[in-house]
Motif scaffolding. Structure first.
Motif, PDB file in Angstrom:
ATOM      1  N   LEU A  58      26.792  36.551  54.084  1.00  0.00           N
ATOM      2  CA  LEU A  58      28.160  36.040  54.364  1.00  0.00           C
ATOM      3  C   LEU A  58      28.163  34.731  55.122  1.00  0.00           C
ATOM      4  O   LEU A  58      28.928  33.818  55.270  1.00  0.00           O
ATOM      5  CB  LEU A  58      28.886  37.214  55.013  1.00  0.00           C
ATOM      6  N   PHE A  84      32.921  45.947  58.837  1.00  0.00           N
ATOM      7  CA  PHE A  84      33.203  44.916  59.961  1.00  0.00           C
ATOM      8  C   PHE A  84      33.397  45.580  61.059  1.00  0.00           C
ATOM      9  O   PHE A  84      34.269  46.620  61.133  1.00  0.00           O
ATOM     10  CB  PHE A  84      34.344  44.020  59.386  1.00  0.00           C
ATOM     11  N   PHE A  90      42.758  46.696  53.617  1.00  0.00           N
ATOM     12  CA  PHE A  90      43.754  45.727  53.186  1.00  0.00           C
ATOM     13  C   PHE A  90      45.371  46.269  53.432  1.00  0.00           C
ATOM     14  O   PHE A  90      45.401  47.475  52.927  1.00  0.00           O
ATOM     15  CB  PHE A  90      43.698  45.287  51.688  1.00  0.00           C
ATOM     16  N   PRO A  91      46.116  45.612  54.017  1.00  0.00           N
ATOM     17  CA  PRO A  91      47.335  46.313  54.370  1.00  0.00           C
ATOM     18  C   PRO A  91      48.324  46.384  53.091  1.00  0.00           C
ATOM     19  O   PRO A  91      49.162  47.319  53.252  1.00  0.00           O
ATOM     20  CB  PRO A  91      47.842  45.308  55.455  1.00  0.00           C
ATOM     21  N   TRP A  92      47.873  45.798  52.145  1.00  0.00           N
ATOM     22  CA  TRP A  92      49.064  45.600  51.049  1.00  0.00           C
ATOM     23  C   TRP A  92      48.391  46.895  49.940  1.00  0.00           C
ATOM     24  O   TRP A  92      48.896  46.939  49.073  1.00  0.00           O
ATOM     25  CB  TRP A  92      49.165  44.551  50.263  1.00  0.00           C
TER      26      TRP A  92
ATOM     27  N   ILE B 162      40.211  38.587  58.045  1.00  0.00           N
ATOM     28  CA  ILE B 162      39.005  38.785  57.677  1.00  0.00           C
ATOM     29  C   ILE B 162      38.611  39.151  56.449  1.00  0.00           C
ATOM     30  O   ILE B 162      37.762  39.125  55.460  1.00  0.00           O
ATOM     31  CB  ILE B 162      38.368  40.116  58.359  1.00  0.00           C
ATOM     32  N   TYR B 163      40.038  39.039  55.515  1.00  0.00           N
ATOM     33  CA  TYR B 163      40.217  39.675  54.234  1.00  0.00           C
ATOM     34  C   TYR B 163      39.156  38.690  53.033  1.00  0.00           C
ATOM     35  O   TYR B 163      38.407  39.133  52.186  1.00  0.00           O
ATOM     36  CB  TYR B 163      41.507  39.801  53.791  1.00  0.00           C
ATOM     37  N   LYS B 165      36.431  37.434  53.742  1.00  0.00           N
ATOM     38  CA  LYS B 165      34.951  37.563  54.048  1.00  0.00           C
ATOM     39  C   LYS B 165      34.748  39.187  53.154  1.00  0.00           C
ATOM     40  O   LYS B 165      33.748  39.520  52.691  1.00  0.00           O
ATOM     41  CB  LYS B 165      34.783  38.026  55.482  1.00  0.00           C
ATOM     42  N   VAL B 166      35.542  40.001  53.398  1.00  0.00           N
ATOM     43  CA  VAL B 166      35.506  41.423  52.919  1.00  0.00           C
ATOM     44  C   VAL B 166      35.458  41.317  51.537  1.00  0.00           C
ATOM     45  O   VAL B 166      34.646  41.851  50.731  1.00  0.00           O
ATOM     46  CB  VAL B 166      36.701  42.221  53.051  1.00  0.00           C
ATOM     47  N   GLY B 167      36.138  40.458  50.836  1.00  0.00           N
ATOM     48  CA  GLY B 167      36.136  39.991  49.336  1.00  0.00           C
ATOM     49  C   GLY B 167      34.876  39.745  48.943  1.00  0.00           C
ATOM     50  O   GLY B 167      34.258  40.104  48.021  1.00  0.00           O
ATOM     51  N   ARG B 168      34.109  38.940  49.754  1.00  0.00           N
ATOM     52  CA  ARG B 168      33.020  38.308  49.536  1.00  0.00           C
ATOM     53  C   ARG B 168      31.984  39.290  49.412  1.00  0.00           C
ATOM     54  O   ARG B 168      31.053  39.531  48.623  1.00  0.00           O
ATOM     55  CB  ARG B 168      32.590  37.095  49.956  1.00  0.00           C
ATOM     56  N   SER B 169      32.069  40.220  50.658  1.00  0.00           N
ATOM     57  CA  SER B 169      31.039  41.037  50.723  1.00  0.00           C
ATOM     58  C   SER B 169      31.265  42.119  49.599  1.00  0.00           C
ATOM     59  O   SER B 169      29.941  42.935  49.274  1.00  0.00           O
ATOM     60  CB  SER B 169      31.342  41.776  52.078  1.00  0.00           C
ATOM     61  N   LEU B 170      32.268  42.380  48.975  1.00  0.00           N
ATOM     62  CA  LEU B 170      32.281  43.230  47.860  1.00  0.00           C
ATOM     63  C   LEU B 170      32.074  42.776  46.613  1.00  0.00           C
ATOM     64  O   LEU B 170      32.177  43.319  45.457  1.00  0.00           O
ATOM     65  CB  LEU B 170      33.778  43.852  47.959  1.00  0.00           C
ATOM     66  N   LEU B 172      33.278  39.929  44.981  1.00  0.00           N
ATOM     67  CA  LEU B 172      34.453  39.374  44.340  1.00  0.00           C
ATOM     68  C   LEU B 172      34.129  38.090  43.571  1.00  0.00           C
ATOM     69  O   LEU B 172      33.508  37.446  44.192  1.00  0.00           O
ATOM     70  CB  LEU B 172      35.798  39.509  44.774  1.00  0.00           C
ATOM     71  N   GLN B 176      38.565  36.769  41.183  1.00  0.00           N
ATOM     72  CA  GLN B 176      39.183  37.957  41.700  1.00  0.00           C
ATOM     73  C   GLN B 176      39.463  37.709  43.216  1.00  0.00           C
ATOM     74  O   GLN B 176      40.400  38.356  43.786  1.00  0.00           O
ATOM     75  CB  GLN B 176      38.069  38.948  41.669  1.00  0.00           C
ATOM     76  N   SER B 180      43.183  39.159  44.012  1.00  0.00           N
ATOM     77  CA  SER B 180      43.287  40.311  44.447  1.00  0.00           C
ATOM     78  C   SER B 180      43.407  40.074  46.284  1.00  0.00           C
ATOM     79  O   SER B 180      43.333  41.067  47.108  1.00  0.00           O
ATOM     80  CB  SER B 180      41.971  41.361  44.674  1.00  0.00           C
ATOM     81  N   ILE B 181      43.067  38.860  46.741  1.00  0.00           N
ATOM     82  CA  ILE B 181      43.011  38.700  48.158  1.00  0.00           C
ATOM     83  C   ILE B 181      43.888  37.616  48.391  1.00  0.00           C
ATOM     84  O   ILE B 181      45.097  38.182  49.313  1.00  0.00           O
ATOM     85  CB  ILE B 181      41.600  38.317  48.620  1.00  0.00           C
ATOM     86  N   PRO B 184      48.083  38.744  47.042  1.00  0.00           N
ATOM     87  CA  PRO B 184      48.798  39.738  47.814  1.00  0.00           C
ATOM     88  C   PRO B 184      48.837  39.520  49.413  1.00  0.00           C
ATOM     89  O   PRO B 184      49.882  39.727  50.211  1.00  0.00           O
ATOM     90  CB  PRO B 184      47.906  40.898  47.811  1.00  0.00           C
ATOM     91  N   GLY B 185      47.855  38.831  49.972  1.00  0.00           N
ATOM     92  CA  GLY B 185      47.694  38.343  51.374  1.00  0.00           C
ATOM     93  C   GLY B 185      48.885  37.261  51.714  1.00  0.00           C
ATOM     94  O   GLY B 185      49.436  37.605  52.847  1.00  0.00           O
ATOM     95  N   VAL B 262      52.627  44.676  54.711  1.00  0.00           N
ATOM     96  CA  VAL B 262      51.363  43.786  55.002  1.00  0.00           C
ATOM     97  C   VAL B 262      51.302  43.991  56.575  1.00  0.00           C
ATOM     98  O   VAL B 262      50.247  44.126  56.997  1.00  0.00           O
ATOM     99  CB  VAL B 262      51.548  42.408  54.944  1.00  0.00           C
TER     100      VAL B 262
END
Ligand SMILES: Nc1ncnc2c1ncn2[C@@H]1O[C@H](COP(=O)(O)OP(=O)(O)OP(=O)(O)O)[C@@H](O)[C@H]1O
Ligand SMILES: [Mg+2]
Lengths: 255, 263
Positions: A58, A84, A90-92, B162-163, B165-170, B172, B176, B180-181, B184-185, B262
């Motif tokens: 990352l 992390f 994800f809150p949504w 952080i979202y 970063k989470v997306g990249r780690s998964l 996406l 996407q 998906s990030i 909605p964010g 949210v």
């Protein structure tokens, strides 16, 4: 052949705000064998999260390289999962949707997503909260959602950045035992950052102690604990002795 | 406790209406300023049921029906609002995607709502005449910037979280990541912009109708005022306020649902 090789890794952050550069890591080298459980401890701000994020692909290092499964890391990889330090649910999305998130992104069929997600939710003890949203969960429960979201992808390598930081002492021990069980079950390799020395010693095969920033490796100790093991609130004499020794070393870094 | 507050709240409304009823009847306020509330409400009912505005002026002007004014106002609001949303949202995305753009435009965006755009109305009349086009343009200009700013702000907020970063780690892919990030964010902020834009375009359309229109509820308010048709004027005002409040509560309801997910 080690599954993770970290070779003379250095990282300097150069903020584009004009703030002075921060040297987070300096010449860090170590390797992890397949199936090993390695803990990393070190003073706050010494670069533990940075190290994990570089291994996860990352962030890019300033110098040095990381080799995972024989290939240099150039970006995120499916074999590597990361949990992390901060709340990353994800809150949504509901618990179930959060856990399914990575599966969906990988194009896993919906029926399979459902089965796998429910299984892992069971594993982290969140059954009954599938349809709750993160705001309706406690901090520790949210952290478990994040763990489940990573676990469900069955990564060979699991990077965990203080995953139990938001938990109370009792839940930490319970979840730590769960983690040991899961680790043995899925035969993963785990790199686990914690600030709790006893937790590190109880869970890991080896503990890497880092110096204060710029983070370097100060010492690596083998815990030589028998397998399968079980954590208990009171440490064994051997563990206590190691903890005292690590604490002595860590104290020099903190002050 | 809650019930008592509700009762008190309605009592104050009632008391207020009573004062408004009594003042003109007692001769304390001239009827050209205020008609009794009951008269206004009866007039409003009359207009709604018959569909025409009882006024010699509008009969002569050839626009006696409520529908002709309502359609003008709603049409202007909808077109200017749709334009603000459809153009402002992608513009906000560009502003976020290309920070250089944001840095160039930021000073203008910051002072934008401090500028009285309405002061330009003579220019609009010169350029576009009187009617639909200048009204829609003013409404669009007044509403589009809040959409741009909120969209860019919402997306930037997601970047600070952080979202991504989470997306990249998964693992996406870029599409996407957006769907998906970022979508909605940023949704609650983007929607707040949309909501404000509705209010802004409505304000702008009604106000422009005072000045540069021969149709619309704003025009009805303005003409009734000049012709001393006080009851018609207040009926039109109530219609505008009621409509805006209704639309606003629908938008607020949607907004609240977005935010609670949210938070
Ligand atoms: N994105 C960034 N930009 C600039 N500096 C950063 C950035 N991320 C981290 N740092 C700096 O790098 C150093 C190491 O940070 P890091 O988060 O890796 O520490 P850590 O060991 O995980 O700390 P903690 O135990 O408190 O979580 C810190 O001094 C921090 O200020
Ligand atoms: Mg950290």
């Amino acid at each position: 052949m080690p599954i993770i090789e970290v070779r003379s890794l250095s990282k300097v952050y150069r903020p584009n705000t004009g703030a002075p550069p921060v040297e987070a890591l300096r010449d860090v080298s170590f390797s992890v064998e397949a199936g090993e459980f390695v803990a990393i401890v070190g003073p706050s701000g010494c670069g533990k999260s940075t190290l994990l994020e570089i291994i996860a692909g990352l962030q890019s290092p300033t110098a040095g390289e990381v080799v995972v499964l024989g290939k240099p890391v150039q970006g995120p990889r499916t074999e590597v999962g990361i949990v992390f330090q901060e709340d990353s649910t994800f809150p949504w999305l509901s618990t179930l949707e959060n856990v399914k998130f990575g599966l969906k992104a990988r194009g896993v069929p919906p029926a399979v997503q459902e089965t796998l997600a429910k299984e892992v939710i069971q594993l982290v003890g969140l059954q009954g909260f599938e349809h709750h949203y993160p705001r309706e969960l406690s901090g520790g429960m949210r952290q478990r959602v994040a763990i489940a979201r990573t676990l469900v992808l069955r990564p060979q390598i699991l990077l965990m950045d203080e995953p139990f930081g938001a938990l109370d002492a009792q839940t930490r021990i319970v979840l730590g035992n769960e983690l040991l069980r899961i680790w043995q079950e899925i035969q993963a390799t785990i790199l686990f950052v914690t600030h709790d020395l006893l937790e590190a010693l109880r869970l890991a095969d080896r503990v890497i102690l880092m110096t204060r920033r710029p983070g370097q490796i100060k010492r690596i100790v083998e815990t030589a604990a028998p397998r399968p093991r079980e954590q208990t609130p009171v440490a064994s004499a051997k563990t206590a002795e190691l903890a005292n020794m690590l604490w002595e070393e860590l104290r020099q870094e903190v002050v | 406790m809650k019930a008592r507050i509700l009762v008190l709240r309605w009592l104050t409304v009632l008391a207020f209406l009573l004062v408004l009823e009594v003042l003109p009847r007692a001769g304390l306020v001239r009827p050209s300023t205020l008609e009794p509330v009951s008269v206004i409400l009866v007039r409003l009912g009359e207009i709604l049921f018959s569909g025409t505005i009882p006024s010699p002026y509008f009969a002569r002007a050839g626009t006696p029906t409520l529908a002709s004014h309502l359609s003008a106002t709603l049409g202007s609001i909808l077109v200017s609002y749709a334009g603000a949303v459809l153009i402002g949202t992608p513009a906000g995305v560009l502003l976020w995607r290309f920070p250089v753009l944001a840095r160039i435009l930021n000073p203008y965006l910051v002072v934008y709502y401090a500028l009285p755009i309405f002061a330009l109305y003579p220019l609009f009349i010169l350029l576009f005449g009187i009617g639909f086009l200048p009204i829609v343009l003013l409404g669009f200009l007044f509403a589009v910037v809040v959409v741009i700013v909120n969209t860019a702000l919402g997306l930037r907020r997601v970047d600070e979280e952080i979202y991504p970063k989470v997306g990249r780690s998964l693992g996406l892919r870029p599409v996407q990541m957006y769907l998906s990030i970022y979508l909605p964010g940023a949704a609650p902020f983007v929607f707040s912009g949309w909501k404000l834009a509705f209010v802004y375009s409505t304000i702008s359309v009604i106000a422009s109708e005072f000045l540069i229109s021969v149709r619309g509820l704003g025009h009805v308010i303005d003409r009734s005022y000049r012709n001393f048709e006080t009851a018609n004027m207040y009926a039109a005002i109530i219609l505008v306020i009621g409509g805006v409040m209704l639309a606003n509560s629908v938008l607020t309801w949607i907004e609240r649902r977005l935010y609670t997910r949210v938070e």
